[in-house]
Write an enzyme that holds these catalytic residues in place. Structure first.
Site, short mmCIF file in Angstrom:
data_model
loop_
_atom_site.label_atom_id
_atom_site.label_comp_id
_atom_site.label_asym_id
_atom_site.label_seq_id
_atom_site.Cartn_x
_atom_site.Cartn_y
_atom_site.Cartn_z
N CYS A 103 0.82 -1.21 0.00
CA CYS A 103 0.00 0.00 0.00
C CYS A 103 0.85 1.26 0.00
CB CYS A 103 -0.96 0.01 1.18
SG CYS A 103 -0.18 -0.26 2.78
N HIS B 179 -1.04 0.80 7.68
CA HIS B 179 -1.63 0.87 6.34
C HIS B 179 -1.56 2.29 5.79
CE1 HIS B 179 -4.04 -0.78 3.12
NE2 HIS B 179 -4.85 0.26 3.19
#
Length: 783
Positions: A316, A735
């Site tokens: 990510c 994340h």
């Protein structure tokens, strides 16, 4: 017809791959069509590269340009029982290794395609010539190149820390191992390996309760470093956490240490999820809020510039950075044309998978064309998001040889952004533009050092493409879990802290002595796009921790107060020949490093090597260069500045690897003297003849600075274009997502890019930016 055609072909038209031959069978070399599409992929039976007949029909183009006539058409159909499994993103780590063959997961359909006559024949069948069958079978059985580049099983690499080797335990006594000694909680219990105190942990994802009494025990007893989660214990698992290092650790003598408290691991049964399991669950279920205030799922958006990137496993950080860069019109247009891949790239006889510019064009087409931004009707979800394109080829190439970006672990998005821009710049990649798109971010910073006695100043200018702004971390309280709460700041305040005068020790050439000088910074040229990164990482007891300082969401930023004042009245320039030995080491960073026990010469060398920025960067450099033979030699800054980008030592180093002198010199020139990048360049350009093209000489840094200053004046506001956000306790876990301002159906709005999911952002989403903004991109608003 196809059978007769195959029987009539010369045997040398088809070659059988060896075990070491890379075979590309995951997606087209020039687009993101895959073997899952209805027409499948055509794998060339001569060069083993894959092409698609959809869209731009790259199979036909490859066949015509290279006279490769025969292909294995390869299609995959997901078996029904594996449909839901295939929908799950590969996030974080897998807890167990369960090797499954492609035949377990998919129905594989294959044909032999003859491009000359545009006909196919089913495979396998007995009457196909033996050499064709041999080649086709080898392709089918081979592991794809992309798969070979992936790490098939991912486990967090948990290693011992210094505190785990010498744990001194006191006298044994009876211990209550059923509940927290402070609040009586009977789950999420952590035992101190030093004294046996049992406390509850912090509240965790998924509703796991906790009042942080294990942490509070450590805070009262700072030498009791490590605790173990009782519910995680079994022969195959044990969560051990060092509060001092703020990380999971491995304890070498854990069995005996737990035995002190009457705990026998061989007889324990795991009753609770481990931290790794909770982390996987948290990441798979989504860290940021993907629902509105009423709990309804956010509605996905589709179209040009709205294509998601499939998470390849902790990728990510890469996806967020790439989405932001390609959202910039000048960057996107450099690597995207309506015709798909430029013809000169298709004609390149080298391997497209090893050419970064080709991969950038492939990304540009994938992200901006809109062809892949369509609902995934194959899923069983009620809200149909898109599949997202898989940038595996780009990830493999850009990370090749890099100790961090080549792994499947989470990485720092800001470091990756700078690394990618440096790669594009060093390889002189311009796409279809006349200049490198990296020029969009360049600006000039002026550093000035002033002696308080003689008012002499040294002014140095440098070209950079980002500002790492310090943020003030004033603690205003704690939340219900004991986490620190910070006072809100603004980016403008942080920028003013960045340019604020600092007192530094300085040897003035005029005064011939050590003085308390002032050091200031300011801008003399301004970028088209400004990259800012708040310094959210801070050393706390020599452990890097992330600061969740809220930064006010402001879409307009002025840099007027950041303009360098230049030479003021009463000041005079110290001539360069007098200043050559007066390199100024940042006093705060130097004191921090000395306080950590590093020798002075090492501190100076580290600060010089890292641009005199901060103690953290210098400390990381020191840890990486402890074994350098000259690490403790007296350090003279003036002796460091004369090395050429193409030194004979570097040339000889490449020659010793088997490269020719001509190629070695070209590689070093193309990578600005970086030997590691030069090796990557050489391997990615195996057919290069080493001859330098006839081009105009590059402008010198001084000329570049003058050009930037001549074409850039202050006074324009900057408008927030995009923000990369990070949620998690560490930059190397958690994340990343990107918030980007764009248009949907002609309406300007904030969009949220979460891997393959692309949605309109809500006010609730935008509040996440204040808490977790990590990279800010501002666009200059021309007056």
């Amino acid at each position: 017809m196809a059978l007769e055609y195959l029987q009539s072909l010369d045997r040398n038209v088809i070659s059988t791959p060896s075990e070491s031959t890379p075979i590309y069978k995951d997606d087209c070399m020039f687009s993101f069509e895959t073997a899952f599409d209805d027409s499948g992929l055509d794998i060339c039976m001569n060069c083993f590269q894959s092409f698609s007949r959809l869209g731009f029909n790259y199979t036909k183009q490859h066949s015509e340009y290279f006279n490769h006539k025969v292909y294995l058409n390869y299609r995959k159909i997901v078996k029904h029982q594996n449909l839901r499994q295939s929908e799950q993103p590969l996030k974080m780590v897998k807890l167990e290794i369960k090797e499954q063959t492609e035949n377990d997961l998919y129905d594989i359909k294959t044909q032999i395609y003859c491009s000359d006559i545009d006909e196919s024949i089913d495979f396998p069948r007995e009457d196909i010539p033996d050499h064709v069958k041999e080649c086709a079978s080898a392709i089918i059985e081979a592991t794809s190149n992309d798969k070979q580049q992936e790490i098939k099983a991912w486990e967090q690499e948990i290693v011992p820390c210094p505190h785990s080797f010498d744990i001194k335990q006191g006298k044994t006594k009876d211990f209550d191992l059923t509940q927290c000694h402070e609040c009586g909680l009977k789950e999420n219990l952590w035992i101190c390996l030093t004294c046996g105190s049992l406390g509850c942990g912090r509240s965790q994802f998924g509703g796991v309760p906790g009042n942080s009494h294990a942490l509070k025990h450590y805070e009262s007893n700072p030498t009791h470093h490590i605790a173990v989660k009782l519910g995680s214990l079994s022969l195959n698992s044990a969560d051990s956490y060092c509060y001092t290092c703020n990380d999971d650790v491995k304890v070498p003598d854990l069995v005996n240490l737990l035995g002190t408290f009457g705990i026998k691991i061989s007889e324990t049964v795991k009753t609770e999820k481990t931290l790794t399991e909770l982390q996987i669950e948290q990441n798979v279920k989504w860290d940021f809020n993907m629902s509105d205030e009423n709990g309804e799922s956010l509605i996905p958006v589709f179209g040009e510039g709205l294509t998601g990137l499939k998470n390849l496993g902790n990728s990510c950080y890469l996806s967020s950075v790439v989405q932001v860069l390609f959202s910039i019109s000048e960057f996107g247009s450099a690597f995207h044309i309506e015709e798909g891949m430029p013809v000169e790239k298709i004609l390149n006889p080298g391997n497209p998978a090893l050419d970064l510019e080709t991969q950038l064009f492939k990304l540009g087409d994938g992200l901006l064309s809109g062809r892949y931004s369509v609902p995934d009707e194959a899923t069983s979800e009620s809200v149909k998001f898109q599949k997202g394109i898989r940038p595996q080829g780009f990830k493999t190439l850009i990370g090749e040889g890099h100790p961090e970006f080549s792994t499947m672990q989470q990485q720092d998005a800001f470091e990756f952004l700078l690394f990618l821009l440096e790669k594009i710049d060093s390889q002189k990649l311009t796409g279809v533009s006349n200049v490198s798109p990296t020029q969009l971010f360049n600006f000039v910073v002026e550093n000035k050092i002033k002696c308080p006695n003689c008012s002499g100043v040294i002014i140095a200018k440098e070209i950079t493409n980002n500002i790492r702004v310090p943020i003030v971390d004033n603690v205003v309280g704690t939340d219900e879990n004991g986490r620190k709460l910070y006072e809100q700041v603004t980016l403008k305040e942080s920028l003013l802290n960045w340019i604020a005068a600092q007192d530094v020790e300085y040897t003035c050439p005029n005064c011939d002595g050590l003085v308390k000088a002032t050091k200031t910074e300011g801008l003399t040229a301004f970028p088209d796009y400004l990259i800012l990164s708040p310094q959210r990482i801070k050393l706390d007891n020599w452990v890097p921790v992330k600061l969740d300082v809220p930064i006010k969401f402001e879409e307009i930023l002025s840099l007027d107060d950041c303009v360098s004042p230049g030479l003021r009245e009463g000041e005079h320039i110290i001539e360069q020949q007098d200043a050559k030995n007066s390199f100024l080491f940042d006093e705060s960073a130097m004191n921090t490093l000395l306080g950590m026990g590093f020798p002075e010469n090492r501190c100076k060398r580290a600060l010089y090597a890292t641009g005199n920025k901060d103690a953290e960067a210098a400390m990381n450099w020191l840890f990486a260069h402890m074994e350098d033979p000259d690490i403790d030699e007296p350090f003279d800054p003036s002796a460091q500045s004369s090395s050429k980008s193409e030194s004979e030592q570097e040339v000889q180093s490449l020659i010793s690897m088997g490269f020719t002198e001509t190629l070695s010199r070209k590689a070093l020139l193309m990578t600005k003297g970086n030997v590691e990048l030069a090796v990557e360049w050489l391997f990615s350009h195996p057919d290069d003849d080493g001859v330098l093209p006839e081009v105009e000489a590059d402008e010198s840094p001084e000329e570049h600075i003058k050009r930037l200053e001549a074409n850039s004046q202050p006074g324009d506001n900057y408008i927030l274009k995009a923000v990369v956000c990070h949620k998690g306790a560490s930059i190397h876990s958690g994340h990343y997502v990107a918030f980007i301002k764009g248009k949907v159906d002609g309406v300007q709005s904030w969009l949220l890019f979460n891997d393959e999911k692309v949605v309109r952002a809500t006010e609730d989403n935008l509040r996440e930016i204040e808490k977790s903004g990590y990279i800010y991109l501002y666009e200059r608003q021309q007056s």
